[in-house]
Design a protein around this motif. Structure first.
Motif, mmCIF file in Angstrom:
data_model
loop_
_atom_site.group_PDB
_atom_site.id
_atom_site.type_symbol
_atom_site.label_atom_id
_atom_site.label_comp_id
_atom_site.label_asym_id
_atom_site.label_seq_id
_atom_site.Cartn_x
_atom_site.Cartn_y
_atom_site.Cartn_z
ATOM 1 N N THR A 178 0.814 -1.215 0.000
ATOM 2 C CA THR A 178 0.000 0.000 0.000
ATOM 3 C C THR A 178 0.846 1.262 0.000
ATOM 4 O OG1 THR A 178 -1.788 -1.132 1.147
ATOM 5 C CG2 THR A 178 -1.807 1.240 1.217
ATOM 6 N N GLY A 181 2.403 1.855 -3.270
ATOM 7 C CA GLY A 181 1.396 2.275 -4.243
ATOM 8 C C GLY A 181 1.082 3.754 -4.113
ATOM 9 N N SER A 239 2.667 -9.438 -5.213
ATOM 10 C CA SER A 239 1.641 -8.476 -4.803
ATOM 11 C C SER A 239 2.060 -7.046 -5.138
ATOM 12 C CB SER A 239 1.358 -8.608 -3.304
ATOM 13 O OG SER A 239 2.526 -8.364 -2.544
ATOM 14 N N THR A 240 3.359 -6.752 -4.983
ATOM 15 C CA THR A 240 3.855 -5.418 -5.323
ATOM 16 C C THR A 240 3.770 -5.176 -6.820
ATOM 17 O OG1 THR A 240 5.363 -5.367 -3.423
ATOM 18 C CG2 THR A 240 5.872 -3.891 -5.254
ATOM 19 N N GLU A 243 0.228 -4.508 -7.797
ATOM 20 C CA GLU A 243 -0.164 -3.158 -7.378
ATOM 21 C C GLU A 243 0.350 -2.128 -8.383
ATOM 22 O OE1 GLU A 243 -1.444 -0.257 -4.222
ATOM 23 O OE2 GLU A 243 -1.944 -2.317 -4.732
#
Length: 269
Positions: A178, A181, A239-240, A243
């Motif tokens: 997060t 991001g 996941s990164t 994103e």
């Protein structure tokens, strides 16, 4: 405003302040008579002097907490938590404003919002004193589940486009991308890296690294590589990468129209 009967139970807490104690002392022990307003002004002046001469004093509702020092660098593999530098901080767990909000009738939604505001307030207070609270610490202090706390803080950060100075964000720990991001979204909005670093509490080195990874993701996605392939090539978590891909498509829709390259199967001879 009329105060509901059930909320009147909180009224006495707002009266247990240093200023009220001074007023009581002047009226009862020193027998000062006259305008209550004048006595109140004297008490406020004494309170200001106490704050000036004894800045380290702890206000009621303050929580003394030992946490990770912000001077700590990114934790290397195998380093134990107890080996990290610690910092003693004063957390504004309960403020006079919190008590006033309790006295006034409020909805469940307002109560949830106030809970998140308290979390954010303590996180920022710890950071201003050289400390880094983790989500686990916030969950423990608030007596909430780890997943629930993480979800609420992530929602706050996305909604405010703000990176909170949490331990995981500053030291780049954990699997949640997060904070990365948010940095990249600010970058896509044409905000200069030094300004992004100041706004998010990250080092310029970290911001530059996130931007470099993001640009590589965009380039490799343009070459029709899959998310897993990109993750393997740049050495960052899946996941990164996903994103970064979502942000890239948001700001560069043309990337979403390019299908992955279909490699022809080798024919048997």
């Amino acid at each position: 405003m009329r105060i509901a009967k059930e909320n009147s139970h909180y009224l006495s807490m707002s009266k247990r302040s240093f200023k009220q104690a001074v007023i009581h002392l002047l009226e009862t022990e020193y027998k000062i008579v006259g305008s209550h307003k004048v006595i109140q002004m004297i008490a406020e002046d004494i309170e200001d002097l106490a704050r000036e001469f004894y800045p380290s004093s702890v206000c009621p509702g303050t929580l003394i907490w030992a946490t990770t020092s912000s001077a700590e660098k990114k934790v290397s593999y195998g380093k134990r938590g107890e080996d990290q530098r610690t910092c003693i901080v004063k957390l504004p767990f309960l403020t006079p404003e919190d008590i006033q909000k309790r006295i006034k009738p409020h909805s469940r939604q307002e109560g949830l919002l106030q809970e998140v505001e308290r979390m954010v307030r303590m996180i920022k207070a710890a950071f201003s004193q050289g400390g880094l609270l983790s989500i686990a610490e916030i969950a423990t202090i608030m007596d909430r589940g780890l997943t629930t706390t993480q979800r609420k803080l992530s929602k706050y950060q996305r909604g405010k486009s703000e990176v909170l100075p949490l331990k995981g964000n500053i030291l780049d720990q954990g699997s949640s991308p997060t904070h990365k991001g948010i940095v990249i979204q600010l970058y896509e909005r044409k905000i200069a890296p030094p300004d992004i670093a100041r706004q998010t509490g990250h080092s310029l080195e970290a911001v530059d690294r996130y931007i470099s990874d993001y640009e590589r993701v965009k380039m490799l996605k343009d070459m029709r590589m899959s998310s897993r392939e990109i993750s393997h090539v740049i050495g960052r978590g899946l996941s990164t990468v996903k994103e970064y891909e979502r942000i890239a498509i948001l700001y560069h829709p043309e990337l979403s129209t390019r299908k992955s390259e279909i490699r022809p199967k080798n024919k048997r001879t």
